[in-house]
Design an enzyme around this catalytic site. Structure first.
Site, PDB file in Angstrom:
ATOM      1  N   TYR A  54       0.836  -1.196   0.000  1.00 56.50           N
ATOM      2  CA  TYR A  54       0.000   0.000   0.000  1.00 56.50           C
ATOM      3  C   TYR A  54       0.873   1.249   0.000  1.00 56.50           C
ATOM      4  O   TYR A  54       1.678   1.451   0.924  1.00 56.50           O
ATOM      5  CB  TYR A  54      -0.933   0.027   1.211  1.00 56.50           C
ATOM      6  N   SER A 152      -4.953 -14.182   1.416  1.00 56.33           N
ATOM      7  CA  SER A 152      -5.891 -13.225   0.842  1.00 56.33           C
ATOM      8  C   SER A 152      -6.170 -13.577  -0.607  1.00 56.33           C
ATOM      9  O   SER A 152      -5.236 -13.739  -1.397  1.00 56.33           O
ATOM     10  CB  SER A 152      -5.328 -11.804   0.930  1.00 56.33           C
ATOM     11  N   TRP A 205     -12.786  -7.465   2.510  1.00 63.46           N
ATOM     12  CA  TRP A 205     -12.538  -6.092   2.068  1.00 63.46           C
ATOM     13  C   TRP A 205     -13.599  -5.666   1.066  1.00 63.46           C
ATOM     14  O   TRP A 205     -14.276  -6.500   0.479  1.00 63.46           O
ATOM     15  CB  TRP A 205     -11.130  -5.931   1.500  1.00 63.46           C
ATOM     16  N   PRO A 207     -16.556  -4.099   1.704  1.00 64.45           N
ATOM     17  CA  PRO A 207     -17.933  -4.453   2.064  1.00 64.45           C
ATOM     18  C   PRO A 207     -18.987  -3.488   1.505  1.00 64.45           C
ATOM     19  O   PRO A 207     -20.153  -3.861   1.364  1.00 64.45           O
ATOM     20  CB  PRO A 207     -17.923  -4.409   3.599  1.00 64.45           C
ATOM     21  N   ARG A 228     -14.355   8.451  -4.916  1.00 63.37           N
ATOM     22  CA  ARG A 228     -13.380   7.451  -5.358  1.00 63.37           C
ATOM     23  C   ARG A 228     -13.470   7.220  -6.860  1.00 63.37           C
ATOM     24  O   ARG A 228     -12.465   6.952  -7.513  1.00 63.37           O
ATOM     25  CB  ARG A 228     -13.612   6.134  -4.614  1.00 63.37           C
ATOM     26  N   GLY A 285     -12.276   1.483   5.340  1.00 56.55           N
ATOM     27  CA  GLY A 285     -11.306   2.552   5.272  1.00 56.55           C
ATOM     28  C   GLY A 285     -12.031   3.875   5.405  1.00 56.55           C
ATOM     29  O   GLY A 285     -13.263   3.920   5.501  1.00 56.55           O
ATOM     30  N   ASN A 295     -19.437   4.111  10.140  1.00 57.14           N
ATOM     31  CA  ASN A 295     -19.286   2.697   9.790  1.00 57.14           C
ATOM     32  C   ASN A 295     -19.193   1.815  11.028  1.00 57.14           C
ATOM     33  O   ASN A 295     -19.717   0.696  11.049  1.00 57.14           O
ATOM     34  CB  ASN A 295     -18.051   2.499   8.914  1.00 57.14           C
TER      35      ASN A 295
END
Length: 334
Positions: A54, A152, A205, A207, A228, A285, A295
């Site tokens: 990342y 993952s 990840w 969601p 985004r 995030g 959240n």
């Protein structure tokens, strides 16, 4: 904030877990990232997930700095290894023993800790023998640099093979981190049943489907500025698959369901993934602290069978369910 056991282990993690993919070190400034981490802590989130790839290692550094001064024993810190980092040389990628051993040391240094609670194989490496990878992970655990091992986006058969080796090596493989949401359900058919059998949990990840399930994207309307979907630094390409009018029209049908429950659309989406008994945590995030607070309020929300049926009716046959969509790169990315 409620906590759940991770796999067939004694480790408990917060069912809302803070992840910093696409945010720390790239989309948001470091001071805002720190504020978001502190908002997560204030909301009762104890589990933090990152990866060395990342922002090419910067996200780990930002997270480590944000957590300085916190009681380490009260936190669960996760990171991952596989994708290229640093100058991206020929050995700066994959799951070879060399890359794993060098990567864990770098991650610990950036995170400012002597161990991570969970060290995850970010993808499956078809160019390294699985035996080599699992032996390296076992040595990382025995050195005290990681307490548990996870993977993952691995397929069911890959998880099964790794679990067998982990048992032989005397280490605990306890989790898988897949993409999972109302629109992307590819783990349901094979991965979830396999993990239930073997004692692994899912840490999911996306969601809220990169933000589509918040309802802020409307069919036939321009993309919201600053969202985004307009971010050229990494967000736009991931969300593009969900931005057709058919999907956005179906998502709009979820609004009355959320309203009836007194939830935001995002909270409904998070509660949906947590309704799966094999899901230990939903990764969220944030680019603003208020997003974290909102959240986190999805923790403890339980959706009954009638609500789940209404969601399925609203979305129809849109959700992707093909297990073959779980993919790792056929060759290492350099």
């Amino acid at each position: 904030m409620e906590h759940r056991y991770l796999g067939n282990s004694g480790l408990k993690i917060s069912e809302i877990t803070y992840g910093n993919w696409l945010t720390h070190g790239s989309q948001v400034e470091n001071d805002i990232a720190t504020t978001c981490v502190h908002a997560a802590l204030d909301a009762g989130i104890s589990t933090f997930d990152t990866a060395d790839v990342y922002a090419n290692t910067v996200a780990e550094q930002v997270l480590g700095d944000a957590l300085k001064g916190e009681r380490r024993e009260s936190l669960e810190i996760f990171t991952k290894v596989y994708f290229p980092t640093g100058p991206k040389g020929h050995n700066d990628t994959g799951l070879s023993r060399k890359h794993i051993m060098e990567s864990i040391n770098g991650s610990l240094r950036r995170l400012g800790t002597d161990h991570v609670d969970l060290y995850q194989a970010h993808r499956y490496d078809y160019e390294t023998p699985l035996e080599e990878t699992m032996q390296a992970f076992a040595d990382v655990v025995r050195a005290g640099k990681a307490l548990y091992i996870g993977v993952s986006e691995w397929r069911a058969e890959e998880i099964r093979a790794a679990h067998t080796l982990a048992q032989d090596l005397g280490i605990q493989l306890i989790s898988n981190q897949p993409q999972y949401n109302m629109l992307w359900r590819v783990i349901d058919a094979e991965v979830v049943p396999t993990c239930q059998e073997l004692g692994l949990s899912q840490i999911v990840w996306s969601p809220i489907a990169q933000g589509v399930l918040t309802g802020k994207y409307r069919p036939g309307q321009p993309l919201p500025e600053g969202s985004r979907a307009t971010d050229a630094k990494g967000g736009a390409d991931m969300i593009a698959r969900y931005l057709d009018d058919e999907t956005l029209t179906a998502v709009a049908k979820l609004e009355p369901i959320a309203a009836d429950l007194g939830l935001t659309m995002a909270q409904l989406a998070i509660a949906w993934v947590l309704a799966n008994d094999n899901v230990a945590a939903a990764l969220v995030g944030a680019s603003r602290p208020e997003q974290v607070e909102s959240n986190a309020a999805a923790s403890g929300v339980r959706l009954d069978a009638e609500v789940l049926a209404r969601i399925d009716e609203a979305l129809g046959d849109l959700p992707v369910t093909d297990p073959a969509e779980t993919k790792s790169p056929e060759t290492r990315i350099v």
